[in-house]
Design an enzyme around this catalytic site. Sequence first.
Site, PDB file in Angstrom:
ATOM      1  N   TYR A 151       0.804  -0.999  -0.014  1.00 54.66           N
ATOM      2  CA  TYR A 151      -0.177   0.014   0.142  1.00 54.66           C
ATOM      3  C   TYR A 151       0.711   1.021  -0.007  1.00 54.66           C
ATOM      4  O   TYR A 151       0.745   2.074  -0.711  1.00 54.66           O
ATOM      5  CB  TYR A 151      -0.821  -0.118   1.153  1.00 54.66           C
ATOM      6  CG  TYR A 151      -1.871   1.336   1.254  1.00 54.66           C
ATOM      7  CD1 TYR A 151      -2.682   1.471   0.203  1.00 54.66           C
ATOM      8  CD2 TYR A 151      -1.480   2.150   2.348  1.00 54.66           C
ATOM      9  CE1 TYR A 151      -3.508   2.744   0.348  1.00 54.66           C
ATOM     10  CE2 TYR A 151      -2.542   3.307   2.148  1.00 54.66           C
ATOM     11  CZ  TYR A 151      -3.382   3.586   1.195  1.00 54.66           C
ATOM     12  OH  TYR A 151      -4.023   4.849   1.218  1.00 54.66           O
ATOM     13  N   LYS A 155       1.178   4.392  -2.874  1.00 56.10           N
ATOM     14  CA  LYS A 155       1.085   5.505  -2.561  1.00 56.10           C
ATOM     15  C   LYS A 155       2.357   6.485  -2.723  1.00 56.10           C
ATOM     16  O   LYS A 155       2.270   7.613  -3.053  1.00 56.10           O
ATOM     17  CB  LYS A 155       0.509   5.983  -1.119  1.00 56.10           C
ATOM     18  CG  LYS A 155      -0.942   5.595  -1.167  1.00 56.10           C
ATOM     19  CD  LYS A 155      -1.950   6.264  -1.905  1.00 56.10           C
ATOM     20  CE  LYS A 155      -3.543   5.971  -1.833  1.00 56.10           C
ATOM     21  NZ  LYS A 155      -4.161   6.701  -2.835  1.00 56.10           N
TER      22      LYS A 155
HETATM   23  P1  NDP Z   1     -13.600   4.672   0.783  1.00 55.24           P
HETATM   24  O1  NDP Z   1     -13.039   3.114   1.025  1.00 55.24           O
HETATM   25  O2  NDP Z   1     -14.471   5.137   1.803  1.00 55.24           O
HETATM   26  O3  NDP Z   1     -13.470   4.840  -0.632  1.00 55.24           O
HETATM   27  C1  NDP Z   1     -12.942   4.478  -1.713  1.00 55.24           C
HETATM   28  C2  NDP Z   1     -13.498   4.832  -3.059  1.00 55.24           C
HETATM   29  O4  NDP Z   1     -12.710   4.261  -4.094  1.00 55.24           O
HETATM   30  C3  NDP Z   1     -14.671   4.303  -3.079  1.00 55.24           C
HETATM   31  O5  NDP Z   1     -15.762   5.038  -3.806  1.00 55.24           O
HETATM   32  C4  NDP Z   1     -14.756   3.204  -4.146  1.00 55.24           C
HETATM   33  O6  NDP Z   1     -15.830   2.803  -4.948  1.00 55.24           O
HETATM   34  C5  NDP Z   1     -13.523   3.862  -5.049  1.00 55.24           C
HETATM   35  N1  NDP Z   1     -12.644   2.436  -5.577  1.00 55.24           N
HETATM   36  C6  NDP Z   1     -12.226   1.475  -4.910  1.00 55.24           C
HETATM   37  N2  NDP Z   1     -11.490   0.690  -5.998  1.00 55.24           N
HETATM   38  C7  NDP Z   1     -12.251   1.032  -7.149  1.00 55.24           C
HETATM   39  C8  NDP Z   1     -11.982   0.442  -8.274  1.00 55.24           C
HETATM   40  N3  NDP Z   1     -11.279  -0.761  -8.757  1.00 55.24           N
HETATM   41  N4  NDP Z   1     -12.565   1.199  -9.478  1.00 55.24           N
HETATM   42  C9  NDP Z   1     -13.254   2.248  -9.285  1.00 55.24           C
HETATM   43  N5  NDP Z   1     -13.482   2.767  -8.136  1.00 55.24           N
HETATM   44  C10 NDP Z   1     -12.712   2.233  -6.783  1.00 55.24           C
HETATM   45  O7  NDP Z   1     -12.148   5.044   1.242  1.00 55.24           O
HETATM   46  P2  NDP Z   1     -11.443   6.685   1.452  1.00 55.24           P
HETATM   47  O8  NDP Z   1     -12.295   7.613   1.024  1.00 55.24           O
HETATM   48  O9  NDP Z   1     -10.559   6.901   2.640  1.00 55.24           O
HETATM   49  O10 NDP Z   1     -10.267   6.646   0.087  1.00 55.24           O
HETATM   50  C11 NDP Z   1     -10.313   7.432  -0.818  1.00 55.24           C
HETATM   51  C12 NDP Z   1      -8.703   7.596  -1.211  1.00 55.24           C
HETATM   52  O11 NDP Z   1      -8.116   8.332  -0.041  1.00 55.24           O
HETATM   53  C13 NDP Z   1      -7.973   6.430  -1.708  1.00 55.24           C
HETATM   54  O12 NDP Z   1      -7.236   6.771  -2.626  1.00 55.24           O
HETATM   55  C14 NDP Z   1      -7.047   6.118  -0.359  1.00 55.24           C
HETATM   56  O13 NDP Z   1      -6.241   5.281  -0.482  1.00 55.24           O
HETATM   57  C15 NDP Z   1      -6.823   7.750   0.235  1.00 55.24           C
HETATM   58  N6  NDP Z   1      -6.563   7.892   1.648  1.00 55.24           N
HETATM   59  C16 NDP Z   1      -7.420   7.311   2.433  1.00 55.24           C
HETATM   60  C17 NDP Z   1      -6.854   7.577   4.015  1.00 55.24           C
HETATM   61  C18 NDP Z   1      -7.848   6.981   4.896  1.00 55.24           C
HETATM   62  O14 NDP Z   1      -7.285   6.913   6.074  1.00 55.24           O
HETATM   63  N7  NDP Z   1      -9.308   6.799   4.898  1.00 55.24           N
HETATM   64  C19 NDP Z   1      -5.864   8.325   4.119  1.00 55.24           C
HETATM   65  C20 NDP Z   1      -5.157   8.673   3.044  1.00 55.24           C
HETATM   66  C21 NDP Z   1      -5.463   8.419   2.030  1.00 55.24           C
HETATM   67  P3  NDP Z   1     -16.343   1.671  -5.271  1.00 55.24           P
HETATM   68  O15 NDP Z   1     -16.296   0.594  -4.172  1.00 55.24           O
HETATM   69  O16 NDP Z   1     -17.991   1.950  -5.647  1.00 55.24           O
HETATM   70  O17 NDP Z   1     -15.904   1.291  -6.473  1.00 55.24           O
HETATM   71  C1  8X3 Z   2      -4.311   5.760   4.809  1.00 54.56           C
HETATM   72  C2  8X3 Z   2      -3.901   5.978   5.968  1.00 54.56           C
HETATM   73  O1  8X3 Z   2      -2.152   5.146   7.715  1.00 54.56           O
HETATM   74  O2  8X3 Z   2      -3.787   3.664   7.016  1.00 54.56           O
HETATM   75  O3  8X3 Z   2      -3.670   5.968   3.572  1.00 54.56           O
HETATM   76  O4  8X3 Z   2      -2.024   4.359   5.402  1.00 54.56           O
HETATM   77  S1  8X3 Z   2      -2.917   4.699   6.605  1.00 54.56           S
END
Ligand code: NDP
Ligand code: 8X3
Length: 250
Positions: A151, A155
């Site tokens: 992961y 990133k």
């Molecule tokens: P969620 O799981 O709530 O949302 C993830 C989103 O990505 C969903 O809308 C999902 O839609 C979409 N997604 C996942 N896989 C696919 C795919 N194969 N095709 C199309 N869409 C996809 O997580 P977050 O909102 O937290 O995550 C959003 C972004 O933020 C990500 O890139 C994550 O890595 C990043 N992030 C998150 C953090 C956290 O702590 N939550 C911290 C730092 C970064 P669906 O399943 O409907 O396709």
């Molecule tokens: C999501 C934050 O710390 O779980 O990108 O990797 S962490």
Amino acid sequence: MTKTAFITGATSGIGKATAEIFAKHNIRLILCGRRLERLEQLQKELSKQTEVTILHFDVRDKYDVAHQIQNLPNEFKKIDILINNAGNAHGLSTIQKGSIDDWDKMIDINVKGLLYVSKAIIPQMTKRNDGFIVNIGSTAGKEVYPNGNVYCASKFAVNALNKSMRLDLNKYNIRVAGIHPGLVETEFSDVRFKGDTEKAKSVYAGYKALQAADIADIIYFVISRPYHVNIEDLVVYPTAQASATIINKE
Ligand code: NDP
Ligand code: 8X3
């Protein structure tokens, strides 16, 4: 003039919250994700505030991604803002115990999916000499942590692609910004722990994690600066988090 934003991963978490704040500011929306019912529900809700269309695709399918973007309705063809947000962690294991299937998902979705979407949208931006790309990275793309391996690598790749886009697109007047959140309470950990909700909840227990709306507010701030202002890189932690592993829990 009304702007149009293309948001990947709009069915939950950060992407959904971004769609909600953009709608309030009357930005037209192209909302993407795999869960069609959620897309339709969000379209219904946000259509009260702005024009919304939905694209139902898996970012891993490069042909479908290209085809659907090419065939957007005329009024949504000009994309001003791309939010590359779709992504997740799958699993949390040492490198020696990690699942190859999980690794494929993270590289294919977080890295290759981001590239496929960008490849389909950037040419219209370079042609117009205008556009904004926001890449959602992570603090995991700045600092590796135990068991985070693939992961984190995905990133780190997003971080590198964000910087590369800044260089390559500079002469086309295109703004590129990377936003790197720490712990945000979304469905992220449910996905990482494959539906183990207790384990997922424990990630956000004992402190106030960032909420999706906190990051959406920041994304809106970034995209609403005057055109000559580009916030290139932002790292955002909850107050309780000092690094990937140092969290001030009760
Ligand atoms: P969620 O799981 O709530 O949302 C993830 C989103 O990505 C969903 O809308 C999902 O839609 C979409 N997604 C996942 N896989 C696919 C795919 N194969 N095709 C199309 N869409 C996809 O997580 P977050 O909102 O937290 O995550 C959003 C972004 O933020 C990500 O890139 C994550 O890595 C990043 N992030 C998150 C953090 C956290 O702590 N939550 C911290 C730092 C970064 P669906 O399943 O409907 O396709
Ligand atoms: C999501 C934050 O710390 O779980 O990108 O990797 S962490």
